[in-house]
Design a protein around this motif. Structure first.
Motif, mmCIF file in Angstrom:
data_model
loop_
_atom_site.group_PDB
_atom_site.id
_atom_site.type_symbol
_atom_site.label_atom_id
_atom_site.label_comp_id
_atom_site.label_asym_id
_atom_site.label_seq_id
_atom_site.Cartn_x
_atom_site.Cartn_y
_atom_site.Cartn_z
ATOM 1 N N GLU A 170 -30.823 27.904 18.927
ATOM 2 C CA GLU A 170 -31.494 29.197 18.780
ATOM 3 C C GLU A 170 -32.968 29.093 19.167
ATOM 4 O OE1 GLU A 170 -30.738 30.077 14.734
ATOM 5 O OE2 GLU A 170 -28.585 30.471 15.039
ATOM 6 N N TYR A 171 -33.612 28.033 18.751
ATOM 7 C CA TYR A 171 -35.015 27.817 19.121
ATOM 8 C C TYR A 171 -35.155 27.681 20.638
ATOM 9 C CZ TYR A 171 -39.403 25.287 19.836
ATOM 10 O OH TYR A 171 -40.632 24.886 20.295
ATOM 11 N N ALA A 172 -34.245 26.946 21.264
ATOM 12 C CA ALA A 172 -34.288 26.770 22.717
ATOM 13 C C ALA A 172 -34.091 28.099 23.439
ATOM 14 C CB ALA A 172 -33.215 25.772 23.148
ATOM 15 N N HIS A 173 -33.229 28.953 22.902
ATOM 16 C CA HIS A 173 -33.028 30.270 23.508
ATOM 17 C C HIS A 173 -34.330 31.064 23.504
ATOM 18 C CE1 HIS A 173 -28.400 30.346 22.668
ATOM 19 N NE2 HIS A 173 -28.760 29.418 23.521
ATOM 20 N N ARG A 174 -35.050 31.002 22.401
ATOM 21 C CA ARG A 174 -36.299 31.749 22.308
ATOM 22 C C ARG A 174 -37.371 31.159 23.226
ATOM 23 N NH1 ARG A 174 -35.082 31.193 16.780
ATOM 24 N NH2 ARG A 174 -36.806 29.707 16.513
ATOM 25 N N ARG A 175 -37.429 29.849 23.308
ATOM 26 C CA ARG A 175 -38.497 29.201 24.069
ATOM 27 C C ARG A 175 -38.254 29.234 25.572
ATOM 28 N NH1 ARG A 175 -41.889 23.727 22.857
ATOM 29 N NH2 ARG A 175 -42.838 23.530 24.934
ATOM 30 N N TYR A 176 -37.002 28.996 26.012
ATOM 31 C CA TYR A 176 -36.737 28.823 27.437
ATOM 32 C C TYR A 176 -35.998 29.996 28.082
ATOM 33 C CZ TYR A 176 -37.960 24.001 26.316
ATOM 34 O OH TYR A 176 -38.609 22.868 25.883
ATOM 35 N N ARG A 177 -35.406 30.876 27.285
ATOM 36 C CA ARG A 177 -34.644 32.008 27.806
ATOM 37 C C ARG A 177 -33.593 31.550 28.826
ATOM 38 N NH1 ARG A 177 -35.618 35.835 24.036
ATOM 39 N NH2 ARG A 177 -37.857 36.075 23.680
ATOM 40 N N PRO A 178 -32.762 30.601 28.483
ATOM 41 C CA PRO A 178 -31.800 30.070 29.460
ATOM 42 C C PRO A 178 -30.678 31.063 29.753
ATOM 43 C CG PRO A 178 -31.367 29.134 27.312
ATOM 44 C CD PRO A 178 -32.610 29.957 27.156
ATOM 45 N N ARG A 179 -30.118 30.953 30.939
ATOM 46 C CA ARG A 179 -29.019 31.815 31.366
ATOM 47 C C ARG A 179 -27.687 31.138 31.048
ATOM 48 N NH1 ARG A 179 -32.551 31.239 35.448
ATOM 49 N NH2 ARG A 179 -31.126 30.114 36.835
ATOM 50 N N LEU A 180 -26.742 31.931 30.587
ATOM 51 C CA LEU A 180 -25.444 31.409 30.172
ATOM 52 C C LEU A 180 -24.566 31.088 31.374
ATOM 53 C CD1 LEU A 180 -23.389 30.843 27.853
ATOM 54 C CD2 LEU A 180 -22.689 33.249 28.072
ATOM 55 N N LEU A 181 -23.957 29.902 31.358
ATOM 56 C CA LEU A 181 -22.941 29.515 32.328
ATOM 57 C C LEU A 181 -21.598 29.601 31.605
ATOM 58 C CD1 LEU A 181 -24.785 26.470 33.941
ATOM 59 C CD2 LEU A 181 -24.628 28.808 34.817
ATOM 60 N N ASN A 182 -21.032 30.768 31.568
ATOM 61 C CA ASN A 182 -19.887 31.070 30.710
ATOM 62 C C ASN A 182 -18.611 30.387 31.195
ATOM 63 O OD1 ASN A 182 -18.651 32.318 28.526
ATOM 64 N ND2 ASN A 182 -18.062 34.107 29.717
ATOM 65 N N GLU A 183 -17.909 29.752 30.267
ATOM 66 C CA GLU A 183 -16.601 29.141 30.489
ATOM 67 C C GLU A 183 -16.633 27.920 31.406
ATOM 68 O OE1 GLU A 183 -14.141 32.297 31.953
ATOM 69 O OE2 GLU A 183 -13.771 33.120 29.957
ATOM 70 N N TRP A 184 -17.808 27.307 31.578
ATOM 71 C CA TRP A 184 -17.862 26.097 32.390
ATOM 72 C C TRP A 184 -17.402 24.878 31.601
ATOM 73 C CZ3 TRP A 184 -22.197 25.445 36.536
ATOM 74 C CH2 TRP A 184 -22.212 26.558 37.376
ATOM 75 N N ILE A 185 -17.690 24.853 30.319
ATOM 76 C CA ILE A 185 -17.296 23.729 29.461
ATOM 77 C C ILE A 185 -16.808 24.271 28.130
ATOM 78 C CG2 ILE A 185 -18.976 22.154 30.510
ATOM 79 C CD1 ILE A 185 -20.547 22.532 27.783
ATOM 80 N N ARG A 186 -16.298 23.384 27.286
ATOM 81 C CA ARG A 186 -15.936 23.782 25.927
ATOM 82 C C ARG A 186 -17.197 23.729 25.067
ATOM 83 N NH1 ARG A 186 -11.062 21.196 22.414
ATOM 84 N NH2 ARG A 186 -9.823 22.641 23.652
ATOM 85 N N GLY A 187 -17.962 24.770 25.116
ATOM 86 C CA GLY A 187 -19.225 24.823 24.396
ATOM 87 C C GLY A 187 -20.128 25.847 25.045
ATOM 88 N N ASP A 188 -21.353 25.896 24.574
ATOM 89 C CA ASP A 188 -22.357 26.829 25.064
ATOM 90 C C ASP A 188 -23.236 26.088 26.065
ATOM 91 O OD1 ASP A 188 -24.430 28.597 25.475
ATOM 92 O OD2 ASP A 188 -24.722 29.071 23.358
ATOM 93 N N LEU A 189 -23.075 26.374 27.353
ATOM 94 C CA LEU A 189 -23.854 25.737 28.410
ATOM 95 C C LEU A 189 -24.762 26.771 29.044
ATOM 96 C CD1 LEU A 189 -24.522 23.314 30.237
ATOM 97 C CD2 LEU A 189 -22.602 24.013 31.697
ATOM 98 N N ARG A 190 -26.048 26.440 29.107
ATOM 99 C CA ARG A 190 -27.032 27.351 29.682
ATOM 100 C C ARG A 190 -27.942 26.601 30.640
ATOM 101 N NH1 ARG A 190 -27.435 32.320 26.505
ATOM 102 N NH2 ARG A 190 -25.755 32.231 24.971
ATOM 103 N N MET A 191 -28.656 27.346 31.473
ATOM 104 C CA MET A 191 -29.553 26.746 32.451
ATOM 105 C C MET A 191 -30.856 27.522 32.499
ATOM 106 S SD MET A 191 -28.006 28.046 36.126
ATOM 107 C CE MET A 191 -29.519 27.635 37.001
#
Length: 267
Positions: free
Chosen positions: A53-74
């Motif tokens: 959650e902290y990383a989302h606020r700091r970096y505003r990463p974009r979601l790479l949906n369904e690439w892995i079993r988990g939450d992957l962002r860039m």
């Protein structure tokens, strides 16, 4: 009764596996043509939801949906692309599965950021510990590599991580960890023995992460925030630990950047 071995099949680490991670990459690319992580400077793997959650606020990463079993962002930073991965659970099997999926999509550098329990009485909550070696007391690593007592992370990436952690001026150390699958079976005898031999922490993933990375010829390092202690039990200092993890996160990305842009040895 004959004594059993682990893994049960002797020499398993030398045998080819039936499932291939490339099958996962093929399924992902069938839905998302061009899905690749080859151009990423590296990926930081986190285990705690509040760090994500902290990383989302700091970096505003974009979601790479369904690439892995988990939450992957860039996200892009200083002209380089980084990945952030979390939301897949904790423990060696979960970390190994996600790591395999990231590797088969082309990622080659990883830093894990998580918590660990102190085995040293002078290791205070919130101290950051860069892992230099992991005792292999979990199960995953033995399926990848020959049986040895411990395994080490990528030396160059770990050195970069030590330097970037020191630059945060947060309390920090480096040393070995004890990786175990059974957090509610950590005994006083083990804590005493490993602590006396200089092992600083107990964690649940590092040995497996390092083993998968070694087997797949990629680079992995790990940093922990000391959360609780196995020496003299006391309530967790949650706020101090959270602050330490937030300091470790940008340091991990900086280490990946430094490793990805450093000249190769011999050049």
């Amino acid at each position: 009764m004959s004594q059993t071995t682990f893994p049960l099949h002797p020499g398993k680490h030398e045998l080819p596996a039936v499932p291939d991670p490339a099958e996962h990459a093929a399924r992902v690319r069938a839905r998302h043509p061009g899905a690749t992580l080859k151009h990423f400077a590296g990926i930081v793997i986190v285990y705690q939801a509040h760090v994500m959650e902290y990383a989302h606020r700091r970096y505003r990463p974009r979601l790479l949906n369904e690439w892995i079993r988990g939450d992957l962002r860039m996200f892009d930073h200083h002209g380089h692309t980084f990945g952030l991965c979390g939301g897949f659970g904790v423990g060696a099997p979960a970390a190994a599965l996600v790591l395999e999926q990231l590797i088969t999509l082309g990622a080659t550098r990883f830093v894990t950021v998580g918590t660990a329990a102190a085995l040293s009485p002078d290791l205070l909550p919130g101290t950051l510990v860069v892992c230099r070696e992991a005792l292999r007391d979990e199960g995953v690593s033995r399926h990848y590599l020959p049986p040895t007592a411990s395994i080490r992370p990528s030396p160059d990436l770990t050195d970069h991580l030590v330097r970037t952690i020191r630059a945060t001026r947060a309390p920090a150390r480096s040393g070995p960890t004890w990786t175990t699958d059974a957090p509610y079976r950590e005994t006083e005898a083990e804590v005493t023995q490993y602590g006396a031999s200089g092992v600083l922490t107990a964690d649940m993933e590092a040995a497996a992460v390092f083993a998968v990375a070694a087997y797949r010829a990629v680079h992995a390092a790990a940093v922990f925030a000391a959360a609780d202690t196995l020496v003299n039990r006391r309530p967790h200092d949650t706020q101090t630990t959270q602050r330490a993890l937030r300091a470790a996160l940008p340091a991990a990305f900086s280490a990946l950047l430094a490793a990805s842009t450093a000249p190769r040895r011999g050049q």
